[in-house]
Scaffold this motif. Sequence first.
Motif, PDB file in Angstrom:
ATOM      1  N   THR A 194       8.043  -4.778   5.080  1.00 34.77           N
ATOM      2  CA  THR A 194       7.674  -4.407   6.458  1.00 34.77           C
ATOM      3  C   THR A 194       6.271  -4.894   6.796  1.00 34.77           C
ATOM      4  O   THR A 194       6.040  -5.431   7.884  1.00 34.77           O
ATOM      5  CB  THR A 194       7.757  -2.880   6.625  1.00 34.77           C
ATOM      6  OG1 THR A 194       8.998  -2.421   6.110  1.00 34.77           O
ATOM      7  CG2 THR A 194       7.631  -2.462   8.071  1.00 34.77           C
ATOM      8  N   ASN A 195       5.346  -4.703   5.860  1.00 33.46           N
ATOM      9  CA  ASN A 195       3.972  -5.190   6.080  1.00 33.46           C
ATOM     10  C   ASN A 195       3.926  -6.707   6.204  1.00 33.46           C
ATOM     11  O   ASN A 195       3.194  -7.256   7.031  1.00 33.46           O
ATOM     12  CB  ASN A 195       3.065  -4.750   4.925  1.00 33.46           C
ATOM     13  CG  ASN A 195       2.817  -3.257   4.928  1.00 33.46           C
ATOM     14  OD1 ASN A 195       3.148  -2.567   5.891  1.00 33.46           O
ATOM     15  ND2 ASN A 195       2.274  -2.742   3.857  1.00 33.46           N
ATOM     16  N   LEU A 196       4.724  -7.392   5.369  1.00 37.94           N
ATOM     17  CA  LEU A 196       4.772  -8.857   5.431  1.00 37.94           C
ATOM     18  C   LEU A 196       5.341  -9.324   6.765  1.00 37.94           C
ATOM     19  O   LEU A 196       4.879 -10.322   7.326  1.00 37.94           O
ATOM     20  CB  LEU A 196       5.619  -9.389   4.275  1.00 37.94           C
ATOM     21  CG  LEU A 196       5.693 -10.913   4.129  1.00 37.94           C
ATOM     22  CD1 LEU A 196       4.336 -11.498   3.778  1.00 37.94           C
ATOM     23  CD2 LEU A 196       6.718 -11.309   3.069  1.00 37.94           C
ATOM     24  N   ALA A 197       6.342  -8.580   7.273  1.00 38.79           N
ATOM     25  CA  ALA A 197       6.942  -8.940   8.557  1.00 38.79           C
ATOM     26  C   ALA A 197       5.955  -8.743   9.713  1.00 38.79           C
ATOM     27  O   ALA A 197       6.050  -9.433  10.735  1.00 38.79           O
ATOM     28  CB  ALA A 197       8.194  -8.106   8.799  1.00 38.79           C
ATOM     29  N   LYS A 198       5.015  -7.807   9.546  1.00 40.64           N
ATOM     30  CA  LYS A 198       4.020  -7.556  10.602  1.00 40.64           C
ATOM     31  C   LYS A 198       2.909  -8.605  10.631  1.00 40.64           C
ATOM     32  O   LYS A 198       2.224  -8.738  11.640  1.00 40.64           O
ATOM     33  CB  LYS A 198       3.394  -6.170  10.396  1.00 40.64           C
ATOM     34  CG  LYS A 198       4.347  -5.022  10.698  1.00 40.64           C
ATOM     35  CD  LYS A 198       3.701  -3.691  10.335  1.00 40.64           C
ATOM     36  CE  LYS A 198       4.667  -2.542  10.561  1.00 40.64           C
ATOM     37  NZ  LYS A 198       4.081  -1.258  10.126  1.00 40.64           N
ATOM     38  N   TYR A 199       2.726  -9.320   9.509  1.00 41.31           N
ATOM     39  CA  TYR A 199       1.640 -10.295   9.439  1.00 41.31           C
ATOM     40  C   TYR A 199       1.935 -11.521  10.316  1.00 41.31           C
ATOM     41  O   TYR A 199       3.081 -11.970  10.375  1.00 41.31           O
ATOM     42  CB  TYR A 199       1.424 -10.792   8.007  1.00 41.31           C
ATOM     43  CG  TYR A 199       0.760  -9.798   7.078  1.00 41.31           C
ATOM     44  CD1 TYR A 199       0.038  -8.714   7.573  1.00 41.31           C
ATOM     45  CD2 TYR A 199       0.840  -9.952   5.698  1.00 41.31           C
ATOM     46  CE1 TYR A 199      -0.573  -7.819   6.722  1.00 41.31           C
ATOM     47  CE2 TYR A 199       0.239  -9.048   4.836  1.00 41.31           C
ATOM     48  CZ  TYR A 199      -0.462  -7.991   5.360  1.00 41.31           C
ATOM     49  OH  TYR A 199      -1.070  -7.097   4.529  1.00 41.31           O
ATOM     50  N   VAL A 249      11.623   3.396   3.628  1.00 45.25           N
ATOM     51  CA  VAL A 249      12.154   2.068   3.969  1.00 45.25           C
ATOM     52  C   VAL A 249      11.710   1.019   2.964  1.00 45.25           C
ATOM     53  O   VAL A 249      12.309  -0.051   2.872  1.00 45.25           O
ATOM     54  CB  VAL A 249      11.733   1.637   5.395  1.00 45.25           C
ATOM     55  CG1 VAL A 249      12.401   2.494   6.438  1.00 45.25           C
ATOM     56  CG2 VAL A 249      10.216   1.669   5.564  1.00 45.25           C
ATOM     57  N   ASN A 250      10.644   1.318   2.214  1.00 48.79           N
ATOM     58  CA  ASN A 250      10.133   0.347   1.244  1.00 48.79           C
ATOM     59  C   ASN A 250      10.647   0.614  -0.169  1.00 48.79           C
ATOM     60  O   ASN A 250      10.142   0.046  -1.116  1.00 48.79           O
ATOM     61  CB  ASN A 250       8.595   0.397   1.222  1.00 48.79           C
ATOM     62  CG  ASN A 250       8.001   0.225   2.597  1.00 48.79           C
ATOM     63  OD1 ASN A 250       8.525  -0.525   3.403  1.00 48.79           O
ATOM     64  ND2 ASN A 250       6.917   0.911   2.882  1.00 48.79           N
TER      65      ASN A 250
END
Length: 530
Positions: free
Chosen positions: A317-322, A162-163
């Motif tokens: 995805t990681n940025l969206a989780k922050y 996905v990344n």
Amino acid sequence: MVLLHVLFEHAAGYALFAVKEVEEIGMLLPQVEESVLSLGKFNSMVSLAAFFPFKSAQAALENMNAISEGVVHADLKLFLETNLSLSGKKKAVLGVSDAKIGAALQEEFSISIQTGGAVAEITRGVRLHFHSLVKGLTAQAASKAQLGLGHSYSRAKVKFNVNRADNMIIQSIALLDQLDKDINTFSMRVREWYGYHFPELIKVVTDNSMYCRLAQLIGNRKELSEESLESLEEVVMDSAKAQAILDASRSSMGMDISPIDLINIERFSNRVVSLAAYRLELQEYLRSKMSQVAPNLAALIGEVVGARLISHAGSLTNLAKYPASTVQILGAEKALFRALKTRGNTPKYGLIFHSTFIGRAAAKNKGRISRYLANKCTIASRIDCFSELPTSVFGDKLREQVEERLSFYETGEVPRKNMDVMKEAVKEATDIATEMKRKQEKKEKKRKKREKKQQEQTENGETNGEAEEENGEADTPVVKKKKKRQTEEAEAVETPVKKKKRKSETLAAEATEELPEPVMSKKKKKKEAN
């Protein structure tokens, strides 16, 4: 009595092992560690209860993907329902190596799951002696299955990552930052090198790339004349600056330079100019990539700052989780930990400081606007990460909200409510989505029509070809007859002169053929007489 069964997932299939004397094994864990290495001792503790081989490589890949995601596959469910006693007086305990799949199995079957401790050591032993414990499985076949599944699993992970689009953005922003540093260093080197010959040029031209282009254009300053003013104006884009460069070259204090040194300086400045041109192309590529991957974040905070946020987080995805508080200080971790250590003031902003909003805000409002901007960045990144159709509608609306909040801090004008703005954005986004779907449907219809026409043409071509072949077979004797007639007519139409010539030629040939015969006969007669 507790019955412990250990589930083992192998590339060849699922295996269920029954463990004897569970309580004793739990008490004597160091002895278990030692006995795992020898197959005889391990066989006395563990025995194979059931084995479910995978039907194909595709089935093995599907099962492994499900296990890695912590999902109970249909094959695993059937295998455990068949071979594990889920109801009865004897309490069954299932040992698994992964806690994630253990939680999913506990939810599915309502049985007690055990991970770690003796289960981990038993799993290690099973992994070591698996080909010996399962009948009909050799070590070579087991290693081949593991290698094949490993290749297909990693290939699928890379393919369906996905990344994968984020990776291009991360690499391009890293390269952009590196290019900025390199171009700056190389430009300073050109300034220093060419400054020996023409030191006054540094004061007239301050831009690095322009200085490199001028160094490439001017070369030897003594060769500058009124004729070169036009070419100088094209580079500098200012007639006054061009005249100042010409005047400075006439009264320069620089040293004379050899042609070889000038050639090297020109070559190096040419490289720097080409690097600067490539940097502009890379920035354009980054802009287009951000509009595809994270259009809302790019519309809100800019392509470069948005790409830096994605790069620092590791992926979109990681940025969206922050949370918003983390996004606010992303990039200022050192300052944060230093402030926590010294009990000082924590930083108000990190990478988002490079956006235009914080620079425009007053000193007292910088912290407030950075907090508000981080909140909107988090919303934009989540929309980009989880929306199916990429549109910049939400990003534009969020940018308008930040502008309104900035004007509210300065003038006191009350901004619009968030609910009203989001309703407008949702309405516009749905309209765009329906329009895009309609266009896609049209394209699909056109494609289907084209394919249908091509299919019909191919079918007609095949039938025509068969008919032509049949007609060709029937017409072959007729064609041969026609050819014979044509050749006969051509022979009949030939001129009489040619016929006479042919007759004379044939007569001469006959005469030449007939002459040696009587001679030979006379010779023979003479010989016979002698």
